[in-house]
Design an enzyme around this catalytic site. Sequence first.
Site, PDB file in Angstrom:
ATOM      1  N   LEU A   1      50.406  65.485  31.942  1.00 28.24           N
ATOM      2  CA  LEU A   1      51.838  65.757  31.901  1.00 28.24           C
ATOM      3  C   LEU A   1      52.243  66.557  30.678  1.00 28.24           C
ATOM      4  O   LEU A   1      53.400  66.876  30.492  1.00 28.24           O
ATOM      5  CB  LEU A   1      52.604  64.436  31.884  1.00 28.24           C
ATOM      6  CG  LEU A   1      52.746  63.754  33.243  1.00 28.24           C
ATOM      7  CD1 LEU A   1      53.480  62.441  33.087  1.00 28.24           C
ATOM      8  CD2 LEU A   1      53.489  64.655  34.224  1.00 28.24           C
ATOM      9  N   ARG A   2      51.268  66.892  29.837  1.00 26.76           N
ATOM     10  CA  ARG A   2      51.634  67.554  28.598  1.00 26.76           C
ATOM     11  C   ARG A   2      52.332  68.894  28.860  1.00 26.76           C
ATOM     12  O   ARG A   2      53.286  69.259  28.183  1.00 26.76           O
ATOM     13  CB  ARG A   2      50.421  67.760  27.703  1.00 26.76           C
ATOM     14  CG  ARG A   2      50.807  68.037  26.264  1.00 26.76           C
ATOM     15  CD  ARG A   2      49.610  68.468  25.452  1.00 26.76           C
ATOM     16  NE  ARG A   2      48.556  67.476  25.436  1.00 26.76           N
ATOM     17  CZ  ARG A   2      48.545  66.422  24.637  1.00 26.76           C
ATOM     18  NH1 ARG A   2      49.526  66.242  23.798  1.00 26.76           N
ATOM     19  NH2 ARG A   2      47.555  65.578  24.678  1.00 26.76           N
ATOM     20  N   ALA A   3      51.839  69.604  29.863  1.00 29.95           N
ATOM     21  CA  ALA A   3      52.435  70.898  30.167  1.00 29.95           C
ATOM     22  C   ALA A   3      53.908  70.733  30.543  1.00 29.95           C
ATOM     23  O   ALA A   3      54.761  71.491  30.092  1.00 29.95           O
ATOM     24  CB  ALA A   3      51.676  71.572  31.301  1.00 29.95           C
TER      25      ALA A   3
ATOM     26  N   ASP B   1      42.791  64.090  27.017  1.00 30.41           N
ATOM     27  CA  ASP B   1      42.741  63.938  25.560  1.00 30.41           C
ATOM     28  C   ASP B   1      41.357  63.580  25.052  1.00 30.41           C
ATOM     29  O   ASP B   1      40.648  62.805  25.661  1.00 30.41           O
ATOM     30  CB  ASP B   1      43.675  62.813  25.129  1.00 30.41           C
ATOM     31  CG  ASP B   1      45.109  63.282  25.242  1.00 30.41           C
ATOM     32  OD1 ASP B   1      45.987  62.484  25.030  1.00 30.41           O
ATOM     33  OD2 ASP B   1      45.298  64.463  25.557  1.00 30.41           O
TER      34      ASP B   1
END
Length: 693
Positions: free
Chosen positions: A275-277, A374
């Site tokens: 979900l980082r994007a 990560d």
Amino acid sequence: MIATYPFSAVVGLDDLKLALVLNAVSPRVGGVLVRGEKGTAKSTIVRALAAQLPPVEAVTGCRFACDPAAPDPACPDGPHEPGEQRLRRPAALVELPVGASEDRLVGALDVERALTEGVKAFQPGLLAAAHRGVLYVDEVNLLHDHLVDLLLDAAALGTCYVERETVSVRHAARFLLVGTMNPEEGELRPQLLDRFGLTVEVRASRDPGERAEVVRRRLAFEAGPEEFAGRWAAEESALAGRIARARDRLRGVRLPDARLRQIATVCAAFEVDGLRADLVTASAAMAHAAWQGRQVVTTDDVRAAARLSLPHRRRRDPFDAPGLDEELLERLLEETSGPDDPDDPDGPNGPNGPDGPGDGGPVGGGPDGLGPGDGGSSGESAGLGSETSREDAGSRPQGVDGQAAGTAEAGPQAVDGPAGSRPAAPAGRPAGAAEPYRVPLLQVPGLGEGAAGRRSRARSAHGRVTGARRPRGRLHGLHLTATILAAAPHQRTRGRTGPGLLLRADDLREVVREGREGNLVLFVVDASGSMAARRRMTAVKTAVLSLLLDAYQRRDKVGLVTFRGAAAEVVLPPTSSVEAGAARLRSLPTGGRTPLAAGLAKAADVLRVERVRDPARRPLLVLVTDGRATAGGDVERAAGLLDGTASVVVDCESGPVRLGLAVRLAARLRARLLPLDALSDLGSAVRDYRKAV
Ligand SMILES: [Zn+2]
């Protein structure tokens, strides 16, 4: 926009300025990675921005730059009382040198003073110095993995943790992280790429108009430096004011549900992991809205954010350059633009309405700990195997077509069979490469001291502890047991009476660690007709490609020398960019006579230069040959130039009658001999490769 950079014609400059500004407006955007060739003056642009950040107020004397209005409760120099003296200073610009130690980055306890004087003295590192400013890492791709991890952890958490033998320190470290890299010198691991908020590509402009404009400015500057500087300075101070206003406005910026869904759709369509994007794109879109003076995020803001936040996240393969399909982005934005919410800033929901995430809402909740990619190295490795095959399928050259399905299972030799019935490729026309496979570990013997990597054994800062020694210079990593043992015999003569140990400075011992280093793997490849005629070139290229992939994993530098026709040629000077090596290899022409001695002599040249340039990096020579020499030079003499170099000979001779020339050459070079077929047999097929790594 940033005006301070009048003297360069750079493509991508507007993107870079925008990326820096968005970060300056919102720390949640998560930094910028600037990718570009040398000579684009990336660092000058970054410095220009830092000079325009609004100044900070700090508690006087606090080495951790505490904000007097909200001092860090954990500040090692604290606690700070309200009303303590304060000073106003420019936002810091701190540079992290590529060779920095962990202590330099995060700070360290002065163990020597702690043990011998009983003083608990913590020396802050660069992360403390960069707090509330900019941390700039030139050539971040050359930084040790371990330091990059520490750096990105601190950036994500806004906190620096220091855990040492006897002390643990925690302090705030919020900074705008800017990294630069020259992709020709090696890529960042994909999971590290992902942790930079935005990326920008820059390159020198080839546009005559832009170049002319730069020359014009330069001349104007030389004619009247003060007047010129004054004009630019006015634009700069206007920028600083605009950043400050955008920061204020950001608190009230609303991200409507429709835009959030638009972001999610775009991110999903570009197949990004985790979900980082989505988070970064949302934060950047909000910052962009604030920068544009808007209270509500629009499709334009999403577009601007996505163009900077997605290119490096859809990237899976080390041989695949980042980039974004702008047409696809446009189409997705159009499909999802819908009717913009009826929520104009003055509407019932207002800029701070109940559903507005605002600055502290869930959307900006910090990128730490999100996304399955990560840490660890599995992401990199898994991507390597699967995506390599995808790319190969797209670019598989003639001579291999049609056998693609068979190659993955049976290794590259399978290519030789069916292809063998075809006429040999004409001289000069590149033969293809098949699916790469896993190769056995080739090492330089002995114990090196080179840059960290994953190939040969070496003394290193981060490996496992193998012993203790007296410190040379400053103490690095106390070896407690050895220190106590060194002090123990002297306790009586030092007059110890009570409990506790009487320590002196010369009792101190530091740990000796052993890890692995990266090497320079220099490939010397016979590309002559004798190889092409045997249609071995595909197998040879596949072998070298496999070794290149291996070198990428092991963080080696690679170089490629080939010999054919009348001479040898350095096709790829030593570089950390395995991509470049793979590209050169694919287009490598073959044919002609076999000047083996010239190849060896050229290799010796390359190694001599590299020994000067990078003395700690030990070379490994991989000679790919059938041992034949049909042109120029005395092989025996040329081999003598390579005495003392760790070498491997990959023997490409095949067929029922063998001359054993490569065997003899390997003996002469004291090299490990690996028959070409054994190289692939020793490894496994691509499928196993994926499973294994
Ligand atoms: Zn403080």
